[in-house]
Motif scaffolding. Sequence first.
Motif, PDB file in Angstrom:
ATOM      1  N   UNK B  74       0.845  -1.204   0.000  1.00 18.53           N
ATOM      2  CA  UNK B  74       0.000   0.000   0.000  1.00 18.53           C
ATOM      3  C   UNK B  74       0.876   1.248   0.000  1.00 18.53           C
ATOM      4  N   UNK B  75       1.960   1.213   0.766  1.00 21.14           N
ATOM      5  CA  UNK B  75       2.877   2.373   0.824  1.00 21.14           C
ATOM      6  C   UNK B  75       3.528   2.596  -0.548  1.00 21.14           C
ATOM      7  N   UNK B  76       3.921   1.509  -1.188  1.00 24.83           N
ATOM      8  CA  UNK B  76       4.523   1.611  -2.527  1.00 24.83           C
ATOM      9  C   UNK B  76       3.514   2.210  -3.499  1.00 24.83           C
ATOM     10  N   UNK B  77       2.252   1.807  -3.372  1.00 23.95           N
ATOM     11  CA  UNK B  77       1.191   2.339  -4.242  1.00 23.95           C
ATOM     12  C   UNK B  77       1.001   3.835  -3.988  1.00 23.95           C
ATOM     13  N   UNK B  78       1.121   4.259  -2.738  1.00 25.11           N
ATOM     14  CA  UNK B  78       0.988   5.704  -2.414  1.00 25.11           C
ATOM     15  C   UNK B  78       2.163   6.499  -2.992  1.00 25.11           C
ATOM     16  N   UNK B  79       3.328   5.863  -2.992  1.00 18.97           N
ATOM     17  CA  UNK B  79       4.529   6.578  -3.467  1.00 18.97           C
ATOM     18  C   UNK B  79       4.549   6.692  -4.990  1.00 18.97           C
ATOM     19  N   UNK B  80       4.048   5.685  -5.683  1.00 20.68           N
ATOM     20  CA  UNK B  80       4.221   5.605  -7.140  1.00 20.68           C
ATOM     21  C   UNK B  80       3.786   6.879  -7.879  1.00 20.68           C
ATOM     22  N   UNK B  81       2.588   7.468  -7.586  1.00 23.65           N
ATOM     23  CA  UNK B  81       2.191   8.668  -8.341  1.00 23.65           C
ATOM     24  C   UNK B  81       3.065   9.885  -8.063  1.00 23.65           C
ATOM     25  N   UNK B  82       3.858   9.833  -6.998  1.00 28.42           N
ATOM     26  CA  UNK B  82       4.730  10.967  -6.654  1.00 28.42           C
ATOM     27  C   UNK B  82       6.047  10.907  -7.417  1.00 28.42           C
ATOM     28  N   UNK B  83       6.306   9.743  -8.035  1.00 22.97           N
ATOM     29  CA  UNK B  83       7.619   9.495  -8.625  1.00 22.97           C
ATOM     30  C   UNK B  83       7.715   9.925 -10.083  1.00 22.97           C
ATOM     31  N   UNK B  84       8.744  10.721 -10.394  1.00 26.38           N
ATOM     32  CA  UNK B  84       9.057  11.042 -11.791  1.00 26.38           C
ATOM     33  C   UNK B  84      10.047  10.021 -12.335  1.00 26.38           C
ATOM     34  N   UNK B  85      10.798   9.380 -11.426  1.00 29.20           N
ATOM     35  CA  UNK B  85      11.775   8.373 -11.868  1.00 29.20           C
ATOM     36  C   UNK B  85      12.644   7.930 -10.713  1.00 29.20           C
ATOM     37  N   UNK B  86      13.613   7.096 -11.026  1.00 28.66           N
ATOM     38  CA  UNK B  86      14.563   6.675  -9.992  1.00 28.66           C
ATOM     39  C   UNK B  86      15.942   7.242 -10.359  1.00 28.66           C
ATOM     40  N   UNK B  87      16.814   7.293  -9.368  1.00 31.19           N
ATOM     41  CA  UNK B  87      18.111   7.953  -9.596  1.00 31.19           C
ATOM     42  C   UNK B  87      19.236   7.074  -9.072  1.00 31.19           C
ATOM     43  N   UNK B  88      19.185   5.802  -9.396  1.00 28.83           N
ATOM     44  CA  UNK B  88      20.289   4.932  -8.985  1.00 28.83           C
ATOM     45  C   UNK B  88      19.902   4.014  -7.844  1.00 28.83           C
ATOM     46  N   UNK B  89      20.488   2.844  -7.889  1.00 25.92           N
ATOM     47  CA  UNK B  89      20.200   1.832  -6.874  1.00 25.92           C
ATOM     48  C   UNK B  89      21.463   0.981  -6.734  1.00 25.92           C
ATOM     49  N   UNK B  90      22.101   1.018  -5.563  1.00 22.78           N
ATOM     50  CA  UNK B  90      23.355   0.288  -5.363  1.00 22.78           C
ATOM     51  C   UNK B  90      23.204  -0.670  -4.195  1.00 22.78           C
ATOM     52  N   UNK B  91      23.402  -1.957  -4.478  1.00 21.02           N
ATOM     53  CA  UNK B  91      23.352  -2.974  -3.421  1.00 21.02           C
ATOM     54  C   UNK B  91      24.769  -3.242  -2.944  1.00 21.02           C
ATOM     55  N   UNK B  92      24.923  -3.453  -1.640  1.00 22.72           N
ATOM     56  CA  UNK B  92      26.256  -3.615  -1.054  1.00 22.72           C
ATOM     57  C   UNK B  92      26.271  -4.824  -0.119  1.00 22.72           C
ATOM     58  N   UNK B  93      27.285  -5.686  -0.268  1.00 31.15           N
ATOM     59  CA  UNK B  93      27.537  -6.749   0.717  1.00 31.15           C
ATOM     60  C   UNK B  93      28.296  -6.080   1.867  1.00 31.15           C
TER      61      UNK B  93
END
Lengths: 104, 104
Positions: B74-93
């Motif tokens: 539900x939170x993701x659904x609330x956030x989606x209309x606010x988003x113009x895009x993403x700006x990077x995603x880095x996973x770290x061990x």
Amino acid sequence: MTYGLFTGFTAHPGRGAELLDVLLAAAEALRADPACLHYVAGTAEDDPDAVWVWEAWIDRAAHDAALEPPEVRAAIARARPLLAGTAGRTAVRLHAGKGLPGGG
Amino acid sequence: MTYGLFTGFTAHPGRGAELLDVLLAAAEALRADPACLHYVAGTAEDDPDAVWVWEAWIDRAAHDAALEPPEVRAAIARARPLLAGTAGRTAVRLHAGKGLPGGG
């Protein structure tokens, strides 16, 4: 405002583990600094020579001041020959969240 | 291995504060999840619509599982209309450092 910093380093091939050791020694030294809230380091999932550091500080001035002591300058000097380059540096005005002393 | 994730979101102009509120509500909900070690959010120093989140989890599986509950969807659904895009995603061990329970 709490200051967050996410920094990427590219080590020369095969030198990632050494670079990580230098950064983790810095993390140990920062345990005594109450202005440093987080200083954690790791590697990319698919590349042990891509080293990443997440930091959180009470504010930006505290972060900048922590770069000055001789032992930190010595650690930076030890790291420099291991570095092939940097891979991004993002500063964040941290508002709040889980894991920060006092929650934000 | 402890799992770190640094993610950037670009909000539609003027919607950064709303997006941050949604993310910080998620952080509050995660206080009850022992597998979540860090979930902190903030904005770029020069752009309130550039929102960044740093997360640390006991492992990647715990992170992935935490996306499933209805309240998170539900939170993701609330956030989606606010988003113009993403700006990077880095996973770290994440290997170790200051600010992780048990030091790493």
